[in-house]
Scaffold this motif. Sequence first.
Motif, PDB file in Angstrom:
ATOM      1  N   ILE A   1     -42.190  22.305  -1.688  1.00 17.27           N
ATOM      2  CA  ILE A   1     -41.660  23.413  -0.896  1.00 17.27           C
ATOM      3  C   ILE A   1     -40.179  23.200  -0.623  1.00 17.27           C
ATOM      4  CG2 ILE A   1     -41.768  24.513   1.382  1.00 17.27           C
ATOM      5  CD1 ILE A   1     -43.946  25.452  -0.414  1.00 17.27           C
ATOM      6  N   LEU A   2     -39.804  21.960  -0.323  1.00 19.53           N
ATOM      7  CA  LEU A   2     -38.401  21.679  -0.037  1.00 19.53           C
ATOM      8  C   LEU A   2     -37.541  22.032  -1.242  1.00 19.53           C
ATOM      9  CD1 LEU A   2     -36.296  20.692   1.907  1.00 19.53           C
ATOM     10  CD2 LEU A   2     -36.821  18.344   1.264  1.00 19.53           C
TER      11      LEU A   2
ATOM     12  N   GLU B   1     -46.590  28.497   2.831  1.00 19.44           N
ATOM     13  CA  GLU B   1     -45.847  27.283   3.167  1.00 19.44           C
ATOM     14  C   GLU B   1     -44.362  27.567   3.319  1.00 19.44           C
ATOM     15  OE1 GLU B   1     -47.453  24.697   3.920  1.00 19.44           O
ATOM     16  OE2 GLU B   1     -49.404  25.249   3.115  1.00 19.44           O
ATOM     17  N   LEU B   2     -43.859  28.529   2.521  1.00 16.91           N
ATOM     18  CA  LEU B   2     -42.441  28.874   2.624  1.00 16.91           C
ATOM     19  C   LEU B   2     -42.124  29.488   3.982  1.00 16.91           C
ATOM     20  CD1 LEU B   2     -41.564  30.273  -0.916  1.00 16.91           C
ATOM     21  CD2 LEU B   2     -40.508  28.319   0.225  1.00 16.91           C
ATOM     22  N   ILE B   3     -43.054  30.315   4.487  1.00 17.21           N
ATOM     23  CA  ILE B   3     -42.836  30.908   5.810  1.00 17.21           C
ATOM     24  C   ILE B   3     -42.756  29.809   6.863  1.00 17.21           C
ATOM     25  CG2 ILE B   3     -43.825  32.350   7.623  1.00 17.21           C
ATOM     26  CD1 ILE B   3     -44.966  34.152   5.490  1.00 17.21           C
ATOM     27  N   LEU B   4     -43.702  28.879   6.798  1.00 19.01           N
ATOM     28  CA  LEU B   4     -43.696  27.805   7.791  1.00 19.01           C
ATOM     29  C   LEU B   4     -42.433  26.966   7.679  1.00 19.01           C
ATOM     30  CD1 LEU B   4     -47.408  26.549   7.715  1.00 19.01           C
ATOM     31  CD2 LEU B   4     -46.301  28.024   9.382  1.00 19.01           C
ATOM     32  N   ALA B   5     -42.031  26.690   6.434  1.00 13.92           N
ATOM     33  CA  ALA B   5     -40.822  25.868   6.242  1.00 13.92           C
ATOM     34  C   ALA B   5     -39.586  26.598   6.749  1.00 13.92           C
ATOM     35  CB  ALA B   5     -40.678  25.502   4.767  1.00 13.92           C
ATOM     36  N   ALA B   6     -39.487  27.892   6.413  1.00 16.85           N
ATOM     37  CA  ALA B   6     -38.322  28.665   6.850  1.00 16.85           C
ATOM     38  C   ALA B   6     -38.260  28.716   8.368  1.00 16.85           C
ATOM     39  CB  ALA B   6     -38.388  30.073   6.279  1.00 16.85           C
ATOM     40  N   ASN B   7     -39.425  28.765   9.005  1.00 16.71           N
ATOM     41  CA  ASN B   7     -39.483  28.798  10.455  1.00 16.71           C
ATOM     42  C   ASN B   7     -39.054  27.451  11.034  1.00 16.71           C
ATOM     43  OD1 ASN B   7     -40.240  29.938  13.044  1.00 16.71           O
ATOM     44  ND2 ASN B   7     -41.978  28.537  12.992  1.00 16.71           N
ATOM     45  N   TYR B   8     -39.598  26.376  10.460  1.00 20.70           N
ATOM     46  CA  TYR B   8     -39.283  25.029  10.952  1.00 20.70           C
ATOM     47  C   TYR B   8     -37.803  24.716  10.739  1.00 20.70           C
ATOM     48  CZ  TYR B   8     -38.876  19.954  10.785  1.00 20.70           C
ATOM     49  OH  TYR B   8     -38.458  18.660  10.957  1.00 20.70           O
ATOM     50  N   LEU B   9     -37.295  25.097   9.570  1.00 16.75           N
ATOM     51  CA  LEU B   9     -35.896  24.795   9.267  1.00 16.75           C
ATOM     52  C   LEU B   9     -34.958  25.843   9.855  1.00 16.75           C
ATOM     53  CD1 LEU B   9     -36.339  23.691   5.547  1.00 16.75           C
ATOM     54  CD2 LEU B   9     -35.725  22.229   7.478  1.00 16.75           C
ATOM     55  N   ASP B  10     -35.554  26.921  10.418  1.00 11.72           N
ATOM     56  CA  ASP B  10     -34.765  27.973  11.049  1.00 11.72           C
ATOM     57  C   ASP B  10     -33.739  28.564  10.080  1.00 11.72           C
ATOM     58  OD1 ASP B  10     -33.178  28.265  14.350  1.00 11.72           O
ATOM     59  OD2 ASP B  10     -33.769  29.729  12.838  1.00 11.72           O
ATOM     60  N   ILE B  11     -34.256  29.092   8.976  1.00  7.31           N
ATOM     61  CA  ILE B  11     -33.404  29.796   8.009  1.00  7.31           C
ATOM     62  C   ILE B  11     -33.804  31.262   8.073  1.00  7.31           C
ATOM     63  CG2 ILE B  11     -32.643  29.929   5.608  1.00  7.31           C
ATOM     64  CD1 ILE B  11     -33.768  27.102   5.209  1.00  7.31           C
ATOM     65  N   LYS B  12     -32.997  32.026   8.839  1.00  7.28           N
ATOM     66  CA  LYS B  12     -33.409  33.401   9.152  1.00  7.28           C
ATOM     67  C   LYS B  12     -33.615  34.255   7.896  1.00  7.28           C
ATOM     68  CE  LYS B  12     -32.011  37.414  11.951  1.00  7.28           C
ATOM     69  NZ  LYS B  12     -33.088  38.147  11.400  1.00  7.28           N
ATOM     70  N   GLY B  13     -32.667  34.157   6.954  1.00  7.20           N
ATOM     71  CA  GLY B  13     -32.764  34.992   5.756  1.00  7.20           C
ATOM     72  C   GLY B  13     -34.046  34.745   4.986  1.00  7.20           C
ATOM     73  N   LEU B  14     -34.414  33.484   4.825  1.00  2.00           N
ATOM     74  CA  LEU B  14     -35.622  33.150   4.088  1.00  2.00           C
ATOM     75  C   LEU B  14     -36.856  33.571   4.859  1.00  2.00           C
ATOM     76  CD1 LEU B  14     -36.939  31.825   1.639  1.00  2.00           C
ATOM     77  CD2 LEU B  14     -36.768  29.616   2.797  1.00  2.00           C
ATOM     78  N   LEU B  15     -36.842  33.370   6.171  1.00  5.31           N
ATOM     79  CA  LEU B  15     -37.983  33.774   6.979  1.00  5.31           C
ATOM     80  C   LEU B  15     -38.196  35.274   6.890  1.00  5.31           C
ATOM     81  CD1 LEU B  15     -40.200  32.940   8.971  1.00  5.31           C
ATOM     82  CD2 LEU B  15     -38.584  33.306  10.821  1.00  5.31           C
ATOM     83  N   ASP B  16     -37.096  36.040   7.004  1.00  6.11           N
ATOM     84  CA  ASP B  16     -37.220  37.493   6.961  1.00  6.11           C
ATOM     85  C   ASP B  16     -37.756  37.950   5.619  1.00  6.11           C
ATOM     86  OD1 ASP B  16     -34.302  38.401   8.997  1.00  6.11           O
ATOM     87  OD2 ASP B  16     -36.327  37.730   9.511  1.00  6.11           O
ATOM     88  N   VAL B  17     -37.229  37.403   4.534  1.00  6.80           N
ATOM     89  CA  VAL B  17     -37.634  37.920   3.219  1.00  6.80           C
ATOM     90  C   VAL B  17     -39.065  37.521   2.888  1.00  6.80           C
ATOM     91  CG1 VAL B  17     -36.809  36.063   1.706  1.00  6.80           C
ATOM     92  CG2 VAL B  17     -36.678  38.418   0.951  1.00  6.80           C
ATOM     93  N   THR B  18     -39.492  36.338   3.330  1.00 11.69           N
ATOM     94  CA  THR B  18     -40.888  35.960   3.064  1.00 11.69           C
ATOM     95  C   THR B  18     -41.839  36.798   3.908  1.00 11.69           C
ATOM     96  OG1 THR B  18     -40.538  34.136   4.622  1.00 11.69           O
ATOM     97  CG2 THR B  18     -40.537  33.579   2.286  1.00 11.69           C
ATOM     98  N   CYS B  19     -41.478  37.043   5.164  1.00 14.46           N
ATOM     99  CA  CYS B  19     -42.352  37.875   6.000  1.00 14.46           C
ATOM    100  C   CYS B  19     -42.399  39.307   5.495  1.00 14.46           C
ATOM    101  CB  CYS B  19     -41.885  37.836   7.458  1.00 14.46           C
ATOM    102  SG  CYS B  19     -42.256  36.279   8.269  1.00 14.46           S
TER     103      CYS B  19
END
Lengths: 470, 163
Positions: free
Chosen positions: B54-55, B102-120
Amino acid sequence: MSSESVGILSSPDRSSSPSLIDQLTQNSCTATQISTDYPGEILQQIRSPGKRQLTIEESIVTTNDSKRICNSNLREQCDSKSTAIITSSPSPTSSNNTDSISFPPSSPLSSEVINWLDIFLAMSNEDRTRATEALIRTCSTNILQLNQIKNQIEPYFQRDFIRDLPRELALHVLKYLPANDVARASRTCRSWYETCNDILLWKRICQRKMIPLKKLRTIFDEAIENEWKRSYACHKHLEYVWQHEQLVPEPVVLRGHEDFVITCLQFDGKRIVSGSDDNTLKIWSVATGKCDQTLIGHNGGVWCSEMTDELIVSGSTDRTIRVWNIGTGVCQHILYGHTSTVRCLALHGDIVVSGSRDATVRVWNIRTGERLHMLSGHTAAVRCVCYNGKYVVSGAYDHTIRVWLPDQEKCVHTLEGHTNRVYSLVFDGKHIVSGSLDCMIRVWDVEQGTCIHQLTGHLSLTSGMQLRGN
Amino acid sequence: MAGNKIKLQSNDGDTFDVDVEIAKQSATIKTMLEDLGMSEEDDVIPLPNVNSAILKKVIQWATHHKDDPPPPEDDENREKNLSDISSWDQDFLKVDQGTLFELILAANYLDIKGLLDVTCKTVANMIKGRTPEEIRRQFNIKNDFTPQEEEQIKKENEWCEEK
């Protein structure tokens, strides 16, 4: 291959029951790595934090669709197969992955299959890969069998996002959906239902469309508990009904004040109060359409009324104001003082302000029946009055509007500008909006006492107005 | 200080060398570097909640998006647009649901807004326009309502089918 990544595919049931492969490799305690040539990597499942695990009962419950294996079923299937296979391997409980739950095995496997699986168990990783490849290639001529394999594998690649993600992330996903999709998603299963009914989610949906919270009773009161969802549903339904007018039911006609003018109406969502020139008021039930009470007592036509949860206040040509108990219909107070028809009322808490043809405005306490203040100044009938707890605003046939501080019995502003009778007022604490026989609407600032806008357009008397927003 | 690299370590031991500026798209990592005084030269930043595969994906996304303007403040009351996912992102997210999860969880943990938004948004797009049965099939969900419950909930939501 380096041993750093543990590429075991565990069961989609994230209470981390082991996959079939897991169980089979119990003998070898080393981590196995499955070739990642498969497009889309096979990854170790990280349990999402903070979600409850399936109970034993839930994972035993059978699926509706017998052909489709659901997340909660896989565990049962895996364990039942594995108990049939594993003979000499350590019991499942020795693994740090399994809970010790025993399931009755499904139809037992034949000895040939068991042998075949034993051989598979004994293979090296590389051989296993080649064996599965060959197996799939062999089955590829039989599309039914291939489909079966696909259906078996597919669930492992699906995730129940809304159930398994932490709640705020599930809501982050749902935030992107319009109302209809959220409503449909809530019908999927219990955990989705619960999340999709999040009150802030629906509040946001309403705010995006500027739908206010509906406080009065609605037709969805029984069906929808979530008050913001209810507000949205009402709004949507109203739009639909407006566009498809044939679906509006026949209006109910409430007969009672036969041949007499109905002069005023109050409505609180479940009751209608009508006042009439026949000297009475009637309380009607919205639910039944029947008249529940007739308030008798006035000696003249009733020309204005106000209501609270418990009381009705009415003004009459008999110069009195009466305070009635809604439940019993009993008149609790008769307020004497005016020397002509009481034409308008404004209610605020326990205080009622009355305007009369005698050109005065009076202030009363409806609980005690006390006469509190008299405000003199107008030179003609007072036609409309407003009170917000601080200012009394009155409009009269003398073309003016007066702003009063009732406790000091002082008139702080006389608003001049209209060139004919003032018939209606609205007041929001800051602005006064007045309508007049001169066909104009004027907007005034209550503190400054100045006219900030004049609105033309009506061709005749403006007699009824309402403020919404700005 | 272009070209400065940092070492990120997944929870299964892999380390990745990443440009500091790319890594700082993660607000979590940015905080670790700036506020917690972690040195950029020597230290390895451990990420106990993200595995190697995932990383790797996250770094790939962040590298492609390194020149993106910072995402605008979320206006809660604006209608959200589901169709504005770039074609690169769409391809990037053509993965199985497990990876997306897993990408959603990672984006949330790493606090990467762009990735979190696009995965959601991607998950939202999988729900949008579908009937409840289609949604169940999409995500392999079991219908655990009793027939009475199902009927009642259907009534509760009838208004949304009015066209």
